[in-house]
Design an enzyme around this catalytic site. Structure first.
Site, PDB file in Angstrom:
ATOM      1  N   GLU A   1       0.846  -1.194   0.000  1.00 27.49           N
ATOM      2  CA  GLU A   1       0.000   0.000   0.000  1.00 27.49           C
ATOM      3  C   GLU A   1       0.877   1.237   0.000  1.00 27.49           C
ATOM      4  OE1 GLU A   1      -1.999   3.427   2.101  1.00 27.49           O
ATOM      5  OE2 GLU A   1      -0.262   2.292   2.735  1.00 27.49           O
ATOM      6  N   GLU A   2       1.989   1.165   0.745  1.00 32.02           N
ATOM      7  CA  GLU A   2       2.755   2.378   1.039  1.00 32.02           C
ATOM      8  C   GLU A   2       3.415   3.018  -0.182  1.00 32.02           C
ATOM      9  OE1 GLU A   2       2.450   3.940   3.667  1.00 32.02           O
ATOM     10  OE2 GLU A   2       2.099   2.591   5.336  1.00 32.02           O
TER      11      GLU A   2
ATOM     12  N   ASP B   1      -7.265   1.104   7.670  1.00 29.16           N
ATOM     13  CA  ASP B   1      -5.899   1.635   7.567  1.00 29.16           C
ATOM     14  C   ASP B   1      -5.865   3.062   8.111  1.00 29.16           C
ATOM     15  OD1 ASP B   1      -3.214   1.971   6.933  1.00 29.16           O
ATOM     16  OD2 ASP B   1      -3.606   2.426   4.821  1.00 29.16           O
TER      17      ASP B   1
END
Lengths: 468, 468
Positions: free
Chosen positions: B337-338, B365
């Protein structure tokens, strides 16, 4: 007929017109008032959210004074430092209100253990506040109970000469943790009395927490003058689970308990009271408070260091933005909330003796976590007023109004004011640290404290402006 | 006439009676449905609030695997452990979905310092994710800017060969911290491109936090293929303040910067997908997710360890209470995701290729703090449906429905599902630890994580039962 009809038509028309006009004007006035109030509240939040004052204060209080139990040297230091700090915010007046308070000391750190299957198991415990000591080491069998019914069903014979172990856990299923706490706290408050009535010689209480760890949670307990005093202490939840498991295997096991705590003579202490004098109604008071004292473990960061810095911040923010209250704002820092609310009682007595008119009394003592709004004890009409004001706090996520205020220092003011209100905070984290060695600065989030102070300042400003 | 009137009367009566009956019956049905749903939701919360599973999982993940940056050995370990753990909850199926992901490494810890008035000041910094290195030590003068306008107003001459220092602070006055973050994050995302366009040779960014401390906050950044890549790093706020103060006294001071990070070839990694097959509509999917990867500092406890254990808990709780969903529940643990949401993109591509019908996609998140409700991206009609369901979550203080979902892994699903929803959490604490060495287990409160998982399980259960 037509004339009459026309007359009525005109009258009706006029009436409707005037009604509509009234509606428009009053709604416009309400709107304007709301806008002005919004701006005032925004200015208070701006001041509070951008300032580092509260964080600096809380760091100092926790690092340089730390735990400040009623009657202790640190409690004296806290009074001096808090008065000096609040003086720096230039209130119109600030003074100490003398109050005699109890002076309980823990003495040597308490110990407890049991021996089973040849090995000795140490228990983590803290004597409850006010507990007598054990006069040396006390060794006795243990009776575990999980409810009052269970205790009642035991014969005196089954309890006499033993230690009653109150092991009812806080209910994790209860969505509101604070309610789970209140529902389990009777064991801590009343356990020693109930156990003693049946001839027990000590009481051990499961700590009031949802955590499974080694930290015992102390707190206030009661004695009944008609019932023999017995020592009482809280076990960490891990220790409570160990003891409970061991008792299932060995019902005859004995716990050795040593508690050195004792009550010393009452001492002179103080509430701190600071005022911003009301411009148009100086004789009407709005109080904002928190308590100075803590238990003797940890640093009293959450309980109630956060409340102290928030209450002082309300005054500082008023001054910083040049808000001159119509009614008198009084910041009260109470002594000894934890063991009898002597400061709260003294304040109410003197307010009553002076025949002072209190509009509302507020306290922050819910841990200093993310605010949700306020818990209010007031008539339905007054509560409705707060619900209206709460709309102005909703943009800051502090617009939730709930019944049953929880400020212990405010209880003595019941019937002397139109509203008691306590800052309502998210309660997820509180009972992991409450009354333990874990109540330290690092558990506190400065943003949460600031959001709470913003809500308190906003509500205090509305109360000062409009009264109730 | 009378007959006709009676007929109408009868008809009217009948109509009214039938309308009232319909109303009563449908309202009773709605009430019954609500009661049944309340019981289902209560059972899910009971399971989640009393279980220690999530806490055990989060402790293991943070202590034994820790930070798990995309492409790293720890990310592989996390995939293996998460798959094994979720398999233990007996889903109907569980599999890995391959996805090629970038592999960026920090190399030696970066250093930066400046010399002024004869003394050297070290700066605390972290290269931003994806940044190129400095090829040895780079030394240059610094241009500080606090806005894009300020940067634009500088001539290329003023910027060329220098380091641009983006020092716009997050706005503490913004009541919602997450909004303040979003409003300042453009510096981190676009700073290197904008600086390079004007000829700068590196970019330094003030960390995205309200804290004043020594912890730099890393995070994703962008390069533009048309613009020369320059190294970029985040300074802690204390370091940013020091540099800014020094620049005021000595505009010609030079910062020496050394960054060893570099991009390695892409590697094969995985999303993890587990399913509970829908009993009556197996071809309709409700997804619940979180992301596996983290930055390389801290333990990835809050971001997004909490989301991982919550998403898995939804599946575990369904199984534990014997809830058989009508539609298929899919738990998706996304990779990366990052730094580009490669896992999210891959999932959406394959879902699209298989022509799967997704009712809704959910992600957790937002830090794992106290839940407030959900942020939803959907049509007004669908949003209205969620608002109705939210009443069932209000008793758990998770009934707040806000627009603008924030799950980055869900963005590729836009247009492929009726609703994207992200768990909305209190955001006071997040940006004190976000993307720093402080993102560790001890900052997490298990009760907050559990309350969030309860809300996710409840919402997933409603979606599985009713669809949209």
């Amino acid at each position: 007929m037509k004339k009459l009809f026309n007359f009525f038509k005109k009258q009706t028309y006029f009436f409707l017109l005037s009604a509509v006009t009234t509606l428009i004007v009053s709604s416009a006035t309400a709107q304007m008032r709301n806008n002005v109030d919004s701006v005032m509240i925004r200015a208070l939040y701006d001041e509070v959210l951008q300032s580092e004052e509260m964080d600096v204060n809380l760091r100092y209080l926790t690092a340089h004074i730390g735990a400040r139990m009623t009657g202790s040297e640190q409690a004296k230091q806290a009074v001096d430092w808090l008065k000096a700090t609040m003086s720096g915010y230039r209130p119109d007046s600030i003074y100490l209100q003398p109050v005699m308070v109890p002076h309980w000391v823990r003495g040597e750190r308490e110990t407890a253990s049991f021996t089973t299957g040849g090995s000795t198991v140490k228990l983590d415990l803290l004597a409850l506040g006010g507990s007598i000591g054990t006069s040396g080491t006390l060794t006795a069998q243990v009776v575990e109970v999980k409810s009052w019914t269970e205790l009642s069903s035991l014969s005196d014979e089954q309890v006499r000469g033993r230690i009653v172990f109150f092991n009812r856990a806080m209910n994790a299923r209860e969505a509101e943790t604070f309610k789970a706490y209140l529902a389990a706290a009777d064991q801590r408050a009343q356990g020693a009395i109930a156990a003693s009535k049946k001839g027990a010689i000590a009481a051990l209480i499961r700590s009031l927490t949802l955590a499974k760890d080694d930290y015992p949670h102390t707190g206030a307990m009661s004695y009944d003058t008609a019932v023999k005093k017995i020592p009482a202490a809280a076990l960490s939840t891990n220790s409570a689970d160990k003891l409970s498991a061991a008792l299932k295997k060995d019902t005859a096991l004995k716990v050795s308990l040593r508690i050195s705590s004792r009550q010393l003579p009452d001492v002179l202490s103080y509430n701190i009271i600071a005022e911003l004098k009301g411009a148009s109604h100086p004789e009407e008071f709005i109080t904002v408070g928190a308590h100075i004292d803590t238990w003797d473990v940890g640093e009293g960061a959450s309980d109630d260091g956060t409340g102290l810095v928030q209450a002082m911040e309300v005054l500082r923010a008023f001054k910083a933005i040049g808000l001159k209250p119509a009614r008198t704002l009084r910041v009260i820092l109470y002594m000894n909330e934890e063991a009898g609310a002597h400061g709260g009682v003294k304040y109410a007595e003197q307010a009553s003796a002076r025949n002072e008119y209190h509009v509302a009394a507020m306290e922050s003592d819910a841990g200093g976590f993310t605010p949700r709004g306020f818990r209010i004890e007031a008539s339905p009409e007054v509560t409705a007023k707060f619900r209206e004001w709460a709309l102005l706090l909703a943009p800051y996520k502090a617009g939730d109004i709930q019944p049953q205020q929880r400020g212990v220092d405010l209880i003595p003011m019941r019937g002397m004011t139109k509203a008691l209100l306590s800052l309502d905070c998210d309660d997820s984290r509180l009972f992991y640290i409450h009354h333990t060695a874990l109540d330290t600065y690092d558990k506190i989030n400065p943003r949460e404290v600031a959001m709470g102070a913003g809500a308190m300042a906003a509500m205090a400003a509305l109360l000062c402006k409009y009264g109730l």
